[in-house]
Design a protein around this motif. Sequence first.
Motif, short mmCIF file in Angstrom:
data_model
loop_
_atom_site.label_atom_id
_atom_site.label_comp_id
_atom_site.label_asym_id
_atom_site.label_seq_id
_atom_site.Cartn_x
_atom_site.Cartn_y
_atom_site.Cartn_z
N SER A 154 -10.29 4.69 2.37
CA SER A 154 -11.26 4.09 1.46
C SER A 154 -10.53 3.55 0.23
CB SER A 154 -12.28 5.15 1.00
OG SER A 154 -13.22 4.58 0.12
N SER A 155 -11.19 2.60 -0.42
CA SER A 155 -10.70 2.12 -1.71
C SER A 155 -11.74 2.39 -2.79
CB SER A 155 -10.38 0.62 -1.63
OG SER A 155 -11.54 -0.10 -1.22
N ASP A 156 -12.74 3.22 -2.48
CA ASP A 156 -13.83 3.56 -3.37
C ASP A 156 -13.44 4.77 -4.22
OD1 ASP A 156 -16.22 5.05 -4.26
OD2 ASP A 156 -17.35 3.55 -3.14
N GLY A 190 -5.79 3.38 1.33
CA GLY A 190 -6.65 2.25 1.08
C GLY A 190 -6.47 1.10 2.05
N ASP A 201 -14.40 5.09 5.36
CA ASP A 201 -15.41 4.33 4.62
C ASP A 201 -15.52 2.98 5.31
OD1 ASP A 201 -16.94 2.89 2.82
OD2 ASP A 201 -15.55 3.14 1.13
N THR A 216 -14.32 -0.40 3.76
CA THR A 216 -12.91 -0.63 3.45
C THR A 216 -12.53 -2.07 3.83
OG1 THR A 216 -12.42 1.69 3.87
CG2 THR A 216 -10.56 0.16 3.87
N LEU A 231 -11.05 -3.70 7.48
CA LEU A 231 -11.21 -2.67 8.50
C LEU A 231 -11.67 -3.26 9.83
CD1 LEU A 231 -11.33 0.36 9.25
CD2 LEU A 231 -13.71 0.34 8.47
#
Length: 118
Positions: free
Chosen positions: A7-9, A31, A51, A54, A57
């Motif tokens: 994820s990058s959240d 990420g 996630d 992402t 993805l």
Amino acid sequence: MQFILLSSDLMLMSAAQGAADRHGATVKVVGDPGAIIEECTADAIELVAIDLRTPGLDIGGVVQQIRAAAPQAAILAGGPHVQRDSLAAAAAAGCDEVVTRGQFEGRLDALVSRLAAP
């Protein structure tokens, strides 16, 4: 117990770290979908949380690579409930569990708790 969050959240990163801290686990946040396989082969990973928002993805390709690199790992995927195609693609790709974004943090915590138990 070690797990990976793809994820990058920042909020999910914080939630994953909290789950790791509560249950004596270690989390690695990645990420970039292309880098996850290297992480899966580097350690004995028991869980990969994905996630679905992402960037870049390809859920089918990532799940296939995770299964090859870490067949023992459970795969949890989560995304917005309005992105039904994304959730369906994750289920079709072979994720063990696919949940909505609202369920993701709670389910992640429960899985980490179960997998980290002696």
